[in-house]
Design a protein around this motif. Structure first.
Motif, short mmCIF file in Angstrom:
data_model
loop_
_atom_site.label_atom_id
_atom_site.label_comp_id
_atom_site.label_asym_id
_atom_site.label_seq_id
_atom_site.Cartn_x
_atom_site.Cartn_y
_atom_site.Cartn_z
N ILE A 1 11.75 -1.69 8.93
CA ILE A 1 10.70 -0.80 9.40
C ILE A 1 9.81 -1.58 10.38
CG2 ILE A 1 8.69 0.60 8.69
CD1 ILE A 1 10.09 0.76 5.88
N PRO A 2 9.47 -1.00 11.57
CA PRO A 2 8.58 -1.70 12.51
C PRO A 2 7.17 -1.88 11.93
CG PRO A 2 9.57 0.26 13.53
CD PRO A 2 9.91 0.29 12.08
N HIS A 3 6.64 -3.10 12.06
CA HIS A 3 5.33 -3.45 11.54
C HIS A 3 4.50 -4.16 12.62
CE1 HIS A 3 7.12 -2.78 7.59
NE2 HIS A 3 5.95 -2.97 7.03
N ILE A 4 3.21 -4.28 12.36
CA ILE A 4 2.29 -5.06 13.18
C ILE A 4 1.34 -5.80 12.23
CG2 ILE A 4 0.60 -3.19 13.47
CD1 ILE A 4 1.60 -5.70 16.20
N THR A 5 0.99 -7.04 12.56
CA THR A 5 0.01 -7.77 11.78
C THR A 5 -1.38 -7.29 12.16
OG1 THR A 5 1.43 -9.71 11.59
CG2 THR A 5 -0.92 -10.08 11.26
N MET B 1 0.86 -1.18 0.00
CA MET B 1 0.00 0.00 0.00
C MET B 1 0.90 1.24 0.00
SD MET B 1 -3.35 -0.63 0.18
CE MET B 1 -3.91 0.92 0.89
N ALA B 2 0.79 2.05 -1.02
CA ALA B 2 1.64 3.23 -1.16
C ALA B 2 0.85 4.38 -1.77
CB ALA B 2 2.84 2.90 -2.06
N VAL B 3 1.00 5.57 -1.16
CA VAL B 3 0.34 6.77 -1.66
C VAL B 3 1.41 7.84 -1.87
CG1 VAL B 3 -1.41 8.55 -1.20
CG2 VAL B 3 -1.76 6.21 -0.35
N ARG B 4 1.44 8.41 -3.06
CA ARG B 4 2.38 9.51 -3.33
C ARG B 4 2.05 10.69 -2.42
NH1 ARG B 4 2.74 8.72 -9.82
NH2 ARG B 4 4.84 7.83 -9.76
N LYS B 5 3.06 11.50 -2.11
CA LYS B 5 2.87 12.65 -1.22
C LYS B 5 1.69 13.51 -1.65
CE LYS B 5 7.57 13.07 0.53
NZ LYS B 5 8.82 13.80 0.52
N GLU C 1 4.97 -6.35 17.67
CA GLU C 1 5.70 -5.65 16.62
C GLU C 1 6.83 -6.52 16.08
OE1 GLU C 1 7.49 -1.76 17.35
OE2 GLU C 1 5.63 -1.17 18.35
N PHE C 2 7.13 -6.34 14.80
CA PHE C 2 8.26 -7.03 14.19
C PHE C 2 8.86 -6.11 13.12
CE2 PHE C 2 4.45 -8.10 11.89
CZ PHE C 2 4.81 -8.00 10.56
N MET C 3 10.06 -6.44 12.71
CA MET C 3 10.74 -5.64 11.69
C MET C 3 10.58 -6.28 10.32
SD MET C 3 11.95 -3.05 13.28
CE MET C 3 13.26 -2.30 12.31
N LEU D 1 -2.93 -7.99 6.86
CA LEU D 1 -1.84 -7.16 6.34
C LEU D 1 -0.80 -6.93 7.42
CD1 LEU D 1 -2.46 -4.13 7.65
CD2 LEU D 1 -4.14 -4.09 5.83
N ASN D 2 0.38 -6.58 6.98
CA ASN D 2 1.46 -6.16 7.87
C ASN D 2 1.58 -4.66 7.74
OD1 ASN D 2 1.92 -8.83 8.54
ND2 ASN D 2 3.56 -9.09 7.05
N ALA D 3 1.08 -3.95 8.74
CA ALA D 3 1.04 -2.48 8.70
C ALA D 3 2.29 -1.89 9.32
CB ALA D 3 -0.18 -1.98 9.46
N GLN D 4 2.81 -0.85 8.69
CA GLN D 4 3.85 -0.08 9.35
C GLN D 4 3.19 0.54 10.59
OE1 GLN D 4 5.83 2.63 6.69
NE2 GLN D 4 6.24 1.02 5.19
#
Length: 142
Positions: A129-133, A69-73, A123-125, A102-105
């Protein structure tokens, strides 16, 4: 805003530059791990602004995971990411998936909570980058 859902073959030309801009350029994810062998197997979504410029993307894996999931600025804070997420959730629902994962930042946890996802585990890396399921049920409530 327009959302297109389709194959990697159909959407790669618009999805890949967004992912590289956000993940590789901004977040310093190594370019060699950004694209993977799963892309051709996924359902992809790309959001376009009124001028037809691609603003955001995401993908749905065969196992029900949502990722990349990515959104431009230029599109942030305008509901563009939420629209892409909802398009992928709808694709999963239409496919018959009972849930999406999903694995969310960590910084995006609130965004996903607002779209019905609940945190699971610790949390996991991932890619430095730290993520959470997080998980959301797609089953209709009785």
């Amino acid at each position: 805003m327009k959302i297109t859902v389709g194959s990697w073959e159909a959407l790669r030309a618009h999805a890949q530059p967004i992912r590289f801009e956000v993940f590789v350029d901004e977040q310093k994810v190594p370019a060699e791990i950004e694209l993977d062998e799963m892309d051709p197997l996924c359902v992809h979504a790309v959001a376009y602004d009124e001028a037809g410029q691609p603003l955001a993307t995401g993908r749905l894996l065969p196992d029900g995971h949502i990722g990349r999931m990515a959104v431009r600025k230029a599109g942030r804070g305008q509901g563009v990411g939420g629209a892409v997420l909802q398009a992928l959730i709808q694709a999963a629902r239409e496919r018959g998936d009972g849930e999406v994962i999903l694995n969310a930042q960590i910084h995006a946890e609130g965004f996903y909570n607002a779209h019905g996802f609940a945190r699971e585990g610790d949390e996991f890396m991932e890619a430095g980058i730290p993520h959470i399921t997080m998980r959301a049920s797609l089953r209709r409530q009785a």
